[in-house]
Design a protein around this motif. Structure first.
Motif, PDB file in Angstrom:
ATOM      1  N   ILE A 258       1.035  -6.644   3.592  1.00 33.69           N
ATOM      2  CA  ILE A 258       0.312  -5.373   3.582  1.00 33.69           C
ATOM      3  C   ILE A 258      -0.139  -5.032   4.995  1.00 33.69           C
ATOM      4  CG2 ILE A 258      -1.674  -4.125   2.669  1.00 33.69           C
ATOM      5  CD1 ILE A 258      -1.552  -5.805   0.187  1.00 33.69           C
ATOM      6  N   ARG A 259       0.358  -3.916   5.491  1.00 29.95           N
ATOM      7  CA  ARG A 259       0.027  -3.448   6.844  1.00 29.95           C
ATOM      8  C   ARG A 259      -0.960  -2.283   6.716  1.00 29.95           C
ATOM      9  NH1 ARG A 259       2.592  -4.197  11.664  1.00 29.95           N
ATOM     10  NH2 ARG A 259       4.252  -5.329  10.570  1.00 29.95           N
ATOM     11  N   GLY A 290      -8.289   2.872  14.934  1.00 32.36           N
ATOM     12  CA  GLY A 290      -6.972   3.131  15.506  1.00 32.36           C
ATOM     13  C   GLY A 290      -6.040   1.940  15.488  1.00 32.36           C
ATOM     14  N   GLU A 291      -6.472   0.817  14.934  1.00 29.76           N
ATOM     15  CA  GLU A 291      -5.676  -0.409  14.961  1.00 29.76           C
ATOM     16  C   GLU A 291      -4.942  -0.603  13.645  1.00 29.76           C
ATOM     17  OE1 GLU A 291      -6.606  -4.576  17.130  1.00 29.76           O
ATOM     18  OE2 GLU A 291      -7.932  -4.116  15.465  1.00 29.76           O
ATOM     19  N   THR A 292      -3.756  -1.246  13.723  1.00 31.29           N
ATOM     20  CA  THR A 292      -2.975  -1.610  12.545  1.00 31.29           C
ATOM     21  C   THR A 292      -2.807  -3.123  12.516  1.00 31.29           C
ATOM     22  OG1 THR A 292      -1.740   0.480  12.561  1.00 31.29           O
ATOM     23  CG2 THR A 292      -0.780  -1.357  11.329  1.00 31.29           C
ATOM     24  N   LEU A 293      -3.178  -3.740  11.403  1.00 29.41           N
ATOM     25  CA  LEU A 293      -3.033  -5.184  11.251  1.00 29.41           C
ATOM     26  C   LEU A 293      -2.247  -5.494   9.983  1.00 29.41           C
ATOM     27  CD1 LEU A 293      -6.547  -6.628  12.239  1.00 29.41           C
ATOM     28  CD2 LEU A 293      -4.532  -6.295  13.673  1.00 29.41           C
ATOM     29  N   ALA A 294      -1.542  -6.635   9.994  1.00 31.93           N
ATOM     30  CA  ALA A 294      -0.731  -7.059   8.857  1.00 31.93           C
ATOM     31  C   ALA A 294      -1.415  -8.219   8.147  1.00 31.93           C
ATOM     32  CB  ALA A 294       0.661  -7.470   9.319  1.00 31.93           C
ATOM     33  N   PHE A 295      -1.476  -8.139   6.820  1.00 34.16           N
ATOM     34  CA  PHE A 295      -2.117  -9.158   6.002  1.00 34.16           C
ATOM     35  C   PHE A 295      -1.117  -9.720   5.006  1.00 34.16           C
ATOM     36  CE2 PHE A 295      -5.392  -6.350   7.511  1.00 34.16           C
ATOM     37  CZ  PHE A 295      -6.504  -7.161   7.741  1.00 34.16           C
ATOM     38  N   GLU A 296      -1.339 -10.966   4.618  1.00 33.19           N
ATOM     39  CA  GLU A 296      -0.541 -11.611   3.584  1.00 33.19           C
ATOM     40  C   GLU A 296      -1.429 -11.809   2.359  1.00 33.19           C
ATOM     41  OE1 GLU A 296       0.847 -15.196   5.362  1.00 33.19           O
ATOM     42  OE2 GLU A 296       1.852 -14.165   7.007  1.00 33.19           O
ATOM     43  N   SER A 353     -16.787   7.978  -1.447  1.00 39.37           N
ATOM     44  CA  SER A 353     -15.926   9.094  -1.851  1.00 39.37           C
ATOM     45  C   SER A 353     -15.420   9.894  -0.652  1.00 39.37           C
ATOM     46  CB  SER A 353     -16.675  10.014  -2.806  1.00 39.37           C
ATOM     47  OG  SER A 353     -17.864  10.507  -2.210  1.00 39.37           O
ATOM     48  N   SER A 354     -15.995   9.677   0.517  1.00 39.81           N
ATOM     49  CA  SER A 354     -15.543  10.381   1.725  1.00 39.81           C
ATOM     50  C   SER A 354     -14.349   9.697   2.381  1.00 39.81           C
ATOM     51  CB  SER A 354     -16.687  10.483   2.736  1.00 39.81           C
ATOM     52  OG  SER A 354     -17.710  11.338   2.271  1.00 39.81           O
ATOM     53  N   TYR A 355     -13.866   8.636   1.770  1.00 42.65           N
ATOM     54  CA  TYR A 355     -12.765   7.870   2.365  1.00 42.65           C
ATOM     55  C   TYR A 355     -11.664   7.654   1.341  1.00 42.65           C
ATOM     56  CZ  TYR A 355     -16.448   6.669   5.711  1.00 42.65           C
ATOM     57  OH  TYR A 355     -17.476   6.724   6.628  1.00 42.65           O
ATOM     58  N   THR A 356     -10.459   7.498   1.853  1.00 40.74           N
ATOM     59  CA  THR A 356      -9.330   7.080   1.013  1.00 40.74           C
ATOM     60  C   THR A 356      -8.611   5.931   1.711  1.00 40.74           C
ATOM     61  OG1 THR A 356      -7.840   8.704   2.048  1.00 40.74           O
ATOM     62  CG2 THR A 356      -8.973   9.366   0.005  1.00 40.74           C
ATOM     63  N   ALA A 357      -8.102   4.998   0.899  1.00 44.08           N
ATOM     64  CA  ALA A 357      -7.253   3.914   1.398  1.00 44.08           C
ATOM     65  C   ALA A 357      -5.992   3.937   0.540  1.00 44.08           C
ATOM     66  CB  ALA A 357      -7.971   2.575   1.302  1.00 44.08           C
ATOM     67  N   THR A 358      -5.020   4.723   0.993  1.00 34.13           N
ATOM     68  CA  THR A 358      -3.843   5.021   0.180  1.00 34.13           C
ATOM     69  C   THR A 358      -2.763   3.972   0.398  1.00 34.13           C
ATOM     70  OG1 THR A 358      -4.338   7.382   0.362  1.00 34.13           O
ATOM     71  CG2 THR A 358      -2.124   6.760  -0.377  1.00 34.13           C
ATOM     72  N   LEU A 359      -2.334   3.361  -0.697  1.00 30.40           N
ATOM     73  CA  LEU A 359      -1.347   2.284  -0.690  1.00 30.40           C
ATOM     74  C   LEU A 359       0.038   2.840  -1.001  1.00 30.40           C
ATOM     75  CD1 LEU A 359      -0.927  -0.901  -0.720  1.00 30.40           C
ATOM     76  CD2 LEU A 359      -1.257  -0.732  -3.197  1.00 30.40           C
ATOM     77  N   THR A 360       1.026   2.393  -0.236  1.00 31.54           N
ATOM     78  CA  THR A 360       2.414   2.793  -0.469  1.00 31.54           C
ATOM     79  C   THR A 360       3.287   1.539  -0.527  1.00 31.54           C
ATOM     80  OG1 THR A 360       2.092   4.872   0.725  1.00 31.54           O
ATOM     81  CG2 THR A 360       4.367   4.140   0.379  1.00 31.54           C
ATOM     82  N   GLU A 361       4.119   1.446  -1.552  1.00 34.58           N
ATOM     83  CA  GLU A 361       5.008   0.292  -1.698  1.00 34.58           C
ATOM     84  C   GLU A 361       6.337   0.554  -1.005  1.00 34.58           C
ATOM     85  OE1 GLU A 361       5.360  -2.120  -5.481  1.00 34.58           O
ATOM     86  OE2 GLU A 361       7.391  -1.244  -5.424  1.00 34.58           O
TER      87      GLU A 361
END
Length: 374
Positions: A258-259, A290-296, A353-361
């Motif tokens: 998951i990135r 502004g950062e992107t990290l990868a998780f397992e 509710s002011s935020y979204t964390a949208t997941l895409t497979e």
């Protein structure tokens, strides 16, 4: 000044110069607290990409590569402290990215064996990724730098991260491909199970893909013994009854990938699976703005519904990670790539509710052919 005083002054000058020279010279390793002793950089560079956290009570000297050499010293990490190292001058392909093997030994061990480092006890080993703008944090635990030991051989053509008691357990060491009779250490003789997690680094995509053995038969139970005991047997991976070709044709991924990109201004975010905060592949536990990290994330091959959230403002704002348009916990499948975009969509920054964390497979990773060509 009369002539007599002039001669007295001239007579004192050589002794004064000698004293100044003595007090200003580098002790050359006689004092472990002096910066620069033995030519080791203990200060590091805050703009570097590799951070080493030394949780032990000993100063540690860090080396690059499988075999510690005076010419491959990366620097040093003082006891119970951390140091950031600039790798851009240590590797030729820093702008492209890759990985290095880190080896660490106590300063006292280095000083006692610096004329023949092959005799020195290496307490720490790890794999660290690098690249322009890609940070990595390595942690040296006192649990794996003790006076008990065992030996491990890697018969395969990929590096192995060794984990304690489960594929997602604590990392206790790293073995390069085809490494023979590597010595690893422990703080006690208590037995535990070693899970080999094979690690493939794709230089085209700068991604790390781990995969695990199919069964417990491919793991090893070990009881560390005192370093004075020279009868310790070597455990090896893959196990005797498992061929390399058979293993890579039936790859089982221990987790999903998951990135997450944090698009929230001025706020670091943390990623949480149920009640557990996760660390990224690079060892950090927070995504800066502004950062992107990868998780397992450990899930299941068929898909497991897992409550995933991103937290802000010290955990007071909890943002559910969900597929677009859904409110239920997402079904996460091992071996698949996922992306998450964490965004601010409302005006009240203290309301979830002011935020979204949208997941895409995305697609399932397929590295069998790449590994077969090694």
């Amino acid at each position: 000044m009369n002539v007599r005083n002039l001669f007295r002054t001239l007579a004192v000058l050589p002794a004064l110069l000698l004293a100044l020279t003595f007090f200003s010279c580098d002790p050359g390793g006689g004092d472990e607290n002096d910066k620069g002793a033995d030519g080791i950089d203990w200060e590091g560079n805050p703009s570097g990409t590799l951070t080493v956290v030394n949780d032990t009570s000993a100063d540690m000297v860090l080396f690059q590569g499988q075999t510690p050499l005076a010419s491959t010293i990366l620097g040093g990490a003082r006891a119970t402290s951390k140091v950031t190292i600039d790798l851009s001058t240590k590797v030729d392909d820093f702008n492209v990215g890759g990985y290095i093997i880190i080896r660490g030994m106590k300063l006292s061990e280095y000083q006692a064996n610096k004329n023949n480092l092959a005799n020195a006890k290496v307490d720490y080993s790890a794999m660290a990724t690098y690249g322009q703008g890609r940070k990595y944090q390595a942690n040296i635990s006192p649990n794996w730098t003790g006076d008990y030991y065992y030996k491990v051989t890697n018969k395969g053509r990929l590096g192995i991260e060794l984990h304690k008691d489960s594929p997602d357990g604590e990392k206790i060491g790293y073995l390069p491909a085809l490494a023979t009779n590597y010595t690893l250490y422990a703080a006690s003789p208590d037995s535990y199970t070693i899970y080999p997690v094979y690690v493939y680094y794709n230089k085209m995509t700068n991604e790390v893909t781990p995969f695990k053995p199919q069964s417990l038969a491919a793991t090893a139970s070990i009881g560390p013994r005192p370093v004075t005991d020279n009868t310790v047997a070597t455990v090896q991976f893959p196990a005797d009854n498992t061929s390399w070709n058979d293993m890579i044709q039936n790859i089982s991924y221990p987790n999903a990938f998951i990135r997450i990109t944090n698009n929230i201004p001025n706020q670091a975010a943390r990623f949480q699976k149920t009640s557990t905060y996760m660390k990224a592949q690079n060892g950090y536990d927070a995504m800066n703005s502004g950062e992107t990290l990868a998780f397992e994330v450990t899930a299941s091959d068929a898909g497991e519904n897992i409550n995933l959230v991103c937290t802000l403002y010290g955990g007071t704002v909890v943002v559910p990670v969900r597929f677009e348009g859904q409110t239920a916990n997402p079904a996460i499948k091992n071996g698949y790539d996922y992306t998450v975009e964490l965004n601010l969509v409302g005006s009240d920054t203290q309301a979830a509710s002011s935020y979204t964390a949208t997941l895409t497979e995305g697609a399932k990773r397929n590295i069998e052919n790449l590994i077969s060509s090694l």
